[in-house]
Design a protein around this motif. Structure first.
Motif, PDB file in Angstrom:
ATOM      1  N   GLU A  60      75.969 -71.291  17.396  1.00 19.72           N
ATOM      2  CA  GLU A  60      74.630 -71.257  17.908  1.00 19.72           C
ATOM      3  C   GLU A  60      73.538 -70.500  16.899  1.00 19.72           C
ATOM      4  N   ASP A  85      76.011 -59.354  19.593  1.00 16.51           N
ATOM      5  CA  ASP A  85      75.915 -60.753  20.302  1.00 16.51           C
ATOM      6  C   ASP A  85      75.420 -61.748  19.321  1.00 16.51           C
ATOM      7  N   LYS A 141      77.330 -65.320  18.213  1.00 21.58           N
ATOM      8  CA  LYS A 141      76.523 -66.606  18.419  1.00 21.58           C
ATOM      9  C   LYS A 141      76.584 -67.420  17.267  1.00 21.58           C
TER      10      LYS A 141
END
Ligand SMILES: C[C@@](O)(CCOP(=O)(O)OP(=O)(O)O)CC(=O)O
Ligand SMILES: [Mg+2]
Length: 343
Positions: A19, A10, A14
């Motif tokens: 992100e 994850d 990202k």
């Protein structure tokens, strides 16, 4: 990475999307590192590349004594408590009279310890072009420049920025992204550091990709430390990207000199700036790949270089989709460029 490291998958997803992920652990920290303080120990500059429909670029005429009457991109030093996009919008409004919206970060440049400059491709969203009647200490006026007519420039350093904006507008070389709001007290790099073994397509061999992970922080390692992508703190006497090399020298000292280290560029920029002197730092999420030079080594060049600090390990990326995304970014070099100007 196996399903047991879902949070790592994850995290990598990202970072690939521009992100942010909170920085909670630092793995390579040179001694004497203190929180950076804007306008005291660091200077951040924002600059805006804004085109109109005729591909003319927004320029401002300087009012400063040392460059009076010369023309430059809307640019300026960030102020305490500002986010990077807030500084950009403020400088464009003050110097050109226009409201703007950043489209993407375009380039990060550093000039030694003097400053780090964030260049943005942006678009005008309103306001009125500053005229000579509006002249003040911020600028004398603003005009659209056709990029060919003679114009006395404050500095030619903006020409590569304008060209980068034109190139990106025509063909984006990386996914657009903005800085993300995460506090950090130092300037550091989070490393998406990969070793790749390209499979022999004829034999149907698949590509292999490993990522460098850290299982522990500097100093005491507590049991609940989660495996994470390593974070290396920069010092202002070296280029920001030097932190990669220092961490590699620390974790694989015997192999370092037989490696090609490719610091491809930045996937994302994390900054908060809300608490002067405490959150003025920046985390550059950085894509790096290493490969053996093959010279003077008995190392098996088809496997990652041996690690000499048990805090680190190579993680075989088994999530095929993630592996392909990372391989594609490395192949296309689709990352934000970072340039260290003359030191
Ligand atoms: C690095 C520069 O691009 C700085 C541009 O910032 P300004 O000198 O225009 O700062 P403000 O007064 O805040 O607007 C050019 C230079 O200093 O080399
Ligand atoms: Mg300025």
């Amino acid at each position: 990475m196996g399903s047991s490291d879902l949070n790592l998958d994850d995290t990598v997803e990202k970072l690939l999307n521009g992100e942010g992920v909170e920085v909670t652990e630092f793995d390579s920290v040179p001694e004497q590192v203190k929180p950076v303080a804007l306008r005291k120990t660091v200077c951040y500059i924002v600059s805006a590349i804004i085109f109109n429909s005729k591909k003319e670029v927004l320029m401002v005429q300087e009012a400063k004594r040392e460059c009076y009457g010369q023309w430059y991109l809307p640019a300026g030093r960030m102020e305490e408590g500002e986010s990077i996009p807030e500084a950009l919008r403020r400088e464009v409004k003050e110097e050109a009279g226009l409201d703007c919206q950043p489209i993407t970060m375009l380039l990060v440049q550093e000039q030694g310890p003097r400053w780090i400059r964030f260049a943005f491709l942006a678009e005008a969203t309103g306001g009125a072009l500053k005229t000579v009647a509006d002249a003040d200490k911020e600028s004398l006026q603003a005009q659209w420049w056709d990029r060919e007519s003679p114009l006395p420039l404050r500095g030619h350093d903006i020409l590569p920025l304008i060209n980068a904006g034109l190139k990106y507008s025509e063909k984006p070389s990386f996914p657009p992204f903005q800085p993300v709001d995460f506090p950090c007290h130092v300037i550091c790099q989070r490393l998406l550091l990969a070793f790749v073994r390209n499979g022999n397509q004829d034999d149907g061999d698949e590509n292999h990709l490993w990522l460098l992970l850290s299982d522990g922080t500097v100093g005491e390692r507590d049991d609940d430390t989660q495996p994470h992508l390593p974070v290396s703190v920069s010092v202002r006497t070296r280029s920001v990207m030097w932190a990669t090399h220092r961490l590699l020298r620390e974790c694989m000292p015997s192999s370092y000199d037989q490696l090609n280290v490719n610091v491809a560029g930045v996937l994302g920029v994390q900054h908060n700036g809300r608490v002067p002197g405490k959150t003025d730092g920046i985390c550059f999420n950085t894509l790096v790949s290493v490969e053996h030079t093959g010279e003077g080594t008995e190392l098996d060049i088809t496997n990652p270089p041996p690690l000499e600090d048990d805090k680190y390990r190579w993680e075989d990326v088994t999530n095929e989709s993630l592996k392909e995304k990372i391989l594609q970014r490395i192949k296309d070099v689709s990352v934000l460029p970072v340039q260290s100007l003359y030191w």
